[in-house]
Design a protein around this motif. Structure first.
Motif, PDB file in Angstrom:
ATOM      1  N   THR A 195      10.172  -0.936  -5.227  1.00 20.80           N
ATOM      2  CA  THR A 195       9.064  -1.461  -6.022  1.00 20.80           C
ATOM      3  C   THR A 195       7.801  -0.714  -5.801  1.00 20.80           C
ATOM      4  O   THR A 195       7.317  -0.302  -6.817  1.00 20.80           O
ATOM      5  CB  THR A 195       8.483  -2.975  -5.484  1.00 20.80           C
ATOM      6  OG1 THR A 195      10.143  -3.893  -5.294  1.00 20.80           O
ATOM      7  CG2 THR A 195       7.660  -3.601  -6.405  1.00 20.80           C
ATOM      8  N   ASP A 252       8.691   2.748  -7.948  1.00 24.92           N
ATOM      9  CA  ASP A 252       8.508   2.407  -9.274  1.00 24.92           C
ATOM     10  C   ASP A 252       6.859   1.982  -9.958  1.00 24.92           C
ATOM     11  O   ASP A 252       6.505   2.590 -10.795  1.00 24.92           O
ATOM     12  CB  ASP A 252       9.317   1.168  -9.677  1.00 24.92           C
ATOM     13  CG  ASP A 252      10.823   1.375  -9.619  1.00 24.92           C
ATOM     14  OD1 ASP A 252      11.073   2.532  -9.276  1.00 24.92           O
ATOM     15  OD2 ASP A 252      11.494   0.462  -9.443  1.00 24.92           O
ATOM     16  N   SER A 253       6.321   1.447  -8.949  1.00 29.01           N
ATOM     17  CA  SER A 253       4.890   1.206  -9.382  1.00 29.01           C
ATOM     18  C   SER A 253       4.070   2.191  -9.296  1.00 29.01           C
ATOM     19  O   SER A 253       3.305   2.495 -10.272  1.00 29.01           O
ATOM     20  CB  SER A 253       4.226   0.199  -8.250  1.00 29.01           C
ATOM     21  OG  SER A 253       4.905  -1.007  -8.102  1.00 29.01           O
ATOM     22  N   ILE A 254       4.022   3.206  -8.311  1.00 28.68           N
ATOM     23  CA  ILE A 254       3.319   4.436  -8.310  1.00 28.68           C
ATOM     24  C   ILE A 254       3.718   5.394  -9.535  1.00 28.68           C
ATOM     25  O   ILE A 254       2.812   6.006 -10.084  1.00 28.68           O
ATOM     26  CB  ILE A 254       2.818   5.047  -7.169  1.00 28.68           C
ATOM     27  CG1 ILE A 254       4.107   5.232  -6.242  1.00 28.68           C
ATOM     28  CG2 ILE A 254       1.940   4.130  -6.349  1.00 28.68           C
ATOM     29  CD1 ILE A 254       3.672   5.947  -4.961  1.00 28.68           C
ATOM     30  N   LEU A 255       4.889   5.312  -9.723  1.00 28.70           N
ATOM     31  CA  LEU A 255       5.536   6.527 -10.845  1.00 28.70           C
ATOM     32  C   LEU A 255       5.004   5.998 -12.133  1.00 28.70           C
ATOM     33  O   LEU A 255       4.774   6.732 -12.900  1.00 28.70           O
ATOM     34  CB  LEU A 255       6.905   6.616 -10.490  1.00 28.70           C
ATOM     35  CG  LEU A 255       7.297   7.464  -9.386  1.00 28.70           C
ATOM     36  CD1 LEU A 255       9.041   7.321  -9.423  1.00 28.70           C
ATOM     37  CD2 LEU A 255       6.944   8.744  -9.428  1.00 28.70           C
ATOM     38  N   ALA A 256       5.117   4.646 -12.302  1.00 30.68           N
ATOM     39  CA  ALA A 256       4.622   4.129 -13.650  1.00 30.68           C
ATOM     40  C   ALA A 256       2.973   4.200 -13.775  1.00 30.68           C
ATOM     41  O   ALA A 256       2.834   4.316 -15.132  1.00 30.68           O
ATOM     42  CB  ALA A 256       5.150   2.608 -13.663  1.00 30.68           C
ATOM     43  N   LEU A 257       2.481   4.135 -12.879  1.00 31.12           N
ATOM     44  CA  LEU A 257       0.909   4.401 -12.871  1.00 31.12           C
ATOM     45  C   LEU A 257       0.373   5.708 -13.273  1.00 31.12           C
ATOM     46  O   LEU A 257      -0.835   6.032 -13.439  1.00 31.12           O
ATOM     47  CB  LEU A 257       0.309   3.807 -11.803  1.00 31.12           C
ATOM     48  CG  LEU A 257       0.302   2.157 -11.756  1.00 31.12           C
ATOM     49  CD1 LEU A 257      -0.262   1.572 -10.461  1.00 31.12           C
ATOM     50  CD2 LEU A 257      -0.375   1.549 -12.895  1.00 31.12           C
ATOM     51  N   MET A 258       1.438   6.592 -12.783  1.00 32.52           N
ATOM     52  CA  MET A 258       1.134   8.146 -12.923  1.00 32.52           C
ATOM     53  C   MET A 258       0.831   8.544 -14.255  1.00 32.52           C
ATOM     54  O   MET A 258       1.644   8.297 -15.099  1.00 32.52           O
ATOM     55  CB  MET A 258       2.034   9.103 -12.049  1.00 32.52           C
ATOM     56  CG  MET A 258       1.946   9.076 -10.552  1.00 32.52           C
ATOM     57  SD  MET A 258       2.967   9.956 -10.068  1.00 32.52           S
ATOM     58  CE  MET A 258       2.134  10.478  -8.406  1.00 32.52           C
ATOM     59  N   PRO A 259      -0.127   9.542 -14.863  1.00 30.51           N
ATOM     60  CA  PRO A 259      -0.336   9.857 -16.144  1.00 30.51           C
ATOM     61  C   PRO A 259       0.792  10.835 -16.609  1.00 30.51           C
ATOM     62  O   PRO A 259       1.558  11.460 -15.872  1.00 30.51           O
ATOM     63  CB  PRO A 259      -1.538  10.702 -15.963  1.00 30.51           C
ATOM     64  CG  PRO A 259      -1.747  11.045 -14.771  1.00 30.51           C
ATOM     65  CD  PRO A 259      -1.202  10.072 -13.821  1.00 30.51           C
ATOM     66  N   PRO A 278      -3.375   9.845  -3.088  1.00 26.40           N
ATOM     67  CA  PRO A 278      -3.214   9.634  -4.442  1.00 26.40           C
ATOM     68  C   PRO A 278      -4.109  10.409  -5.375  1.00 26.40           C
ATOM     69  O   PRO A 278      -3.542  10.517  -6.426  1.00 26.40           O
ATOM     70  CB  PRO A 278      -3.769   8.052  -4.535  1.00 26.40           C
ATOM     71  CG  PRO A 278      -4.695   7.866  -3.206  1.00 26.40           C
ATOM     72  CD  PRO A 278      -4.014   8.876  -2.210  1.00 26.40           C
ATOM     73  N   ARG A 288       0.955  -1.153   0.026  1.00 31.85           N
ATOM     74  CA  ARG A 288       0.012   0.078   0.231  1.00 31.85           C
ATOM     75  C   ARG A 288       0.828   1.505  -0.039  1.00 31.85           C
ATOM     76  O   ARG A 288       1.080   2.032   1.020  1.00 31.85           O
ATOM     77  CB  ARG A 288      -0.766  -0.102   1.203  1.00 31.85           C
ATOM     78  CG  ARG A 288      -1.946  -1.274   1.293  1.00 31.85           C
ATOM     79  CD  ARG A 288      -3.040  -1.223   2.167  1.00 31.85           C
ATOM     80  NE  ARG A 288      -3.742  -2.370   1.985  1.00 31.85           N
ATOM     81  CZ  ARG A 288      -4.698  -2.474   1.283  1.00 31.85           C
ATOM     82  NH1 ARG A 288      -5.285  -1.418   0.564  1.00 31.85           N
ATOM     83  NH2 ARG A 288      -5.536  -3.765   1.179  1.00 31.85           N
ATOM     84  N   PRO A 289       1.415   1.650  -1.093  1.00 34.91           N
ATOM     85  CA  PRO A 289       2.357   2.805  -1.216  1.00 34.91           C
ATOM     86  C   PRO A 289       1.877   4.000  -0.709  1.00 34.91           C
ATOM     87  O   PRO A 289       2.685   4.912  -0.206  1.00 34.91           O
ATOM     88  CB  PRO A 289       2.691   2.913  -2.910  1.00 34.91           C
ATOM     89  CG  PRO A 289       2.040   1.595  -3.421  1.00 34.91           C
ATOM     90  CD  PRO A 289       1.204   1.150  -2.600  1.00 34.91           C
ATOM     91  N   TRP A 290       0.803   4.332  -1.099  1.00 39.10           N
ATOM     92  CA  TRP A 290       0.174   5.707  -0.529  1.00 39.10           C
ATOM     93  C   TRP A 290       0.211   5.871   1.016  1.00 39.10           C
ATOM     94  O   TRP A 290       0.435   6.816   1.569  1.00 39.10           O
ATOM     95  CB  TRP A 290      -1.249   5.917  -1.206  1.00 39.10           C
ATOM     96  CG  TRP A 290      -1.379   6.023  -2.628  1.00 39.10           C
ATOM     97  CD1 TRP A 290      -1.933   4.917  -3.271  1.00 39.10           C
ATOM     98  CD2 TRP A 290      -0.516   6.655  -3.552  1.00 39.10           C
ATOM     99  NE1 TRP A 290      -1.501   5.188  -4.761  1.00 39.10           N
ATOM    100  CE2 TRP A 290      -0.784   6.250  -4.953  1.00 39.10           C
ATOM    101  CE3 TRP A 290       0.131   7.988  -3.419  1.00 39.10           C
ATOM    102  CZ2 TRP A 290      -0.613   7.032  -6.117  1.00 39.10           C
ATOM    103  CZ3 TRP A 290       0.528   8.640  -4.481  1.00 39.10           C
ATOM    104  CH2 TRP A 290       0.183   8.315  -5.874  1.00 39.10           C
TER     105      TRP A 290
END
Lengths: 165, 254
Positions: A155, A158-165, A120, A111-113
């Motif tokens: 991880t 990287d996950s939340i940065l990749a999902l950012m628009p 988020p 749960r990165p946030w």
């Protein structure tokens, strides 16, 4: 000094300090969800009524691709609960430890946030990077941190940065 | 090249006889201006010349979309009795049909994907476009679900999507989704589409039956004594006025 104050003082001495109110002790230690509740919530999440239906559910099968799924113990069900339902009440607001960040165990929860302490809906990529830098300084193996935690933080970033628009 | 289902397979999936299937197809073709359309290349393809005795009709092969369109037509136009409702509850034919079609579609998409598929252990990653095709949604629906997933990973609800497990980021920032990711998008689609609106197709079968029964019960037929054309049969007095007023309100609320 009246007799009841004397009695209270005596009781405090025996107790070794002030008595905590029942509400305060209850709030301090939330109960873990019961196995029946965990099962119900997980089954509901996949619109299934029984374990057999869950096993056959295509969405569940896809979601668990490449993982060994077991339903034998409460811990097995808790893994599903953590992943699909949320953080169990007794695993929130934990005291800081080597694997605990912002009150949750990062090895148990992805749960990165929560870990980065960001919203988020408003957080920018720079906010994420700044939060990551702050945390990795504390948890990097070079600074005595747990390498698994450092890897997990990487991880998450990287996950939340990749999902950012 | 996509492998379409033969007319026999289609009829079996829909639980109909093959002649009934072609009659339904005719009903689609008869009125090109209504909402029920079977488009060549999307929903079906002709599989050969017409057979003797088939009055010039050519046999067809159907895609998953075509079968789903026919199934929706049947749901909307065929009377669903109590027995069929019980049968549906017991055997869940509709759910099984959808699972079969989606499963078949996934296999087709994976075969079509060719070079744009990446395998990492048990996980196979495909493009967004393939995901949209697999889930038989559109890009708008996909984007809504994606936004929901992007903001997941707070204290309640599902965990966030994880890189290299749920999705993969290629060099050009293109995202590929694995089976886990596709399943997450499907769940998010369902959550986004869920609505308490009774007009939505999510209405429970018993509620649909009740609604249909109530509409039928309170519908005004031309033979009804309160219709203007049957004014001579109209009952007289305040009770009749009250009855007419009640029916008007019922129809307005329906």
């Amino acid at each position: 000094m009246t007799w009841d104050t004397d009695l209270l003082t005596f009781a405090r001495t025996v107790n070794g300090g002030d008595f905590r109110s029942p509400q305060a002790s209850k709030a301090a230690k939330p109960k873990a969800p019961a196995l029946s509740e965990i099962k119900t919530r997980v089954l509901q999440h996949f619109n299934c009524k029984t374990l057999t239906a869950l096993r056959k559910d295509r969405n569940f099968q896809l979601a668990m691709t490449g993982e060994q799924v077991s339903f034998k113990t409460k811990e097995d069900w808790l893994k599903l609960y953590r992943r699909f339902i949320g953080i169990p009440a007794n695993e929130r607001h934990l005291d800081d430890g080597p694997t605990v960040i912002n009150g949750i165990d990062v090895l148990q929860h992805f749960r990165p946030w929560v870990v980065f302490g960001l919203d988020p809906k408003n957080a920018s990529a720079d906010d994420v990077r700044a939060a990551f830098r702050r945390l990795i300084q504390q948890h990097h193996p070079d600074h005595g941190g747990d390498p698994r935690v450092a890897e997990r933080l990487q991880t998450m970033k990287d996950s939340i940065l990749a999902l950012m628009p | 090249m996509r492998d379409l289902l033969t007319d026999r397979e289609t009829a079996k999936i829909l639980g109909k006889r093959i002649d009934r299937l072609y009659r339904i197809v005719d009903e689609f073709d008869d009125n090109p201006h209504d909402e029920w359309i079977l488009e060549e290349g999307v929903h079906f393809e002709y599989s050969g010349p017409s057979a003797p005795g088939s009055s010039g009709k050519r046999p067809r092969r159907f895609s998953e979309e075509g079968i789903e369109a026919i199934a929706r037509y049947l749901e909307a136009n065929e009377k669903q009795g109590f027995l069929s409702w019980v049968r549906e509850r017991l055997f869940q034919a509709k759910k099984k049909r959808k699972q079969l079609l989606v499963s078949r579609r996934i296999t087709q998409e994976f075969l079509d994907a060719g070079g744009s598929i990446e395998i990492h252990g048990a996980l196979a990653f495909v493009t967004r476009k393939s995901t949209v095709s697999i889930l038989q949604t559109n890009h708008l629906g996909f984007n809504n679900s994606w936004e929901r997933l992007r903001t997941a990973g707070v204290a309640d609800g599902e965990e966030s999507l994880e890189i290299n497990k749920d999705f993969l980021e290629k060099d050009d920032r293109q995202l590929l989704l694995s089976q886990r990711g596709i399943a997450a998008v499907a769940r998010a689609c369902t959550a986004t589409a869920a609505s308490p609106n009774p007009e939505k197709p999510g209405l429970k079968p018993w509620a649909r039956w009740w609604k249909a029964a109530s509409t039928k019960r309170f519908a005004i037929s031309p033979k009804d004594p309160i219709m203007p054309s049957n004014a001579q049969n109209r009952p007289q007095g305040t009770a009749a006025k009250q009855q007419a007023s009640n029916l008007k309100h019922t129809n307005a609320s329906n």
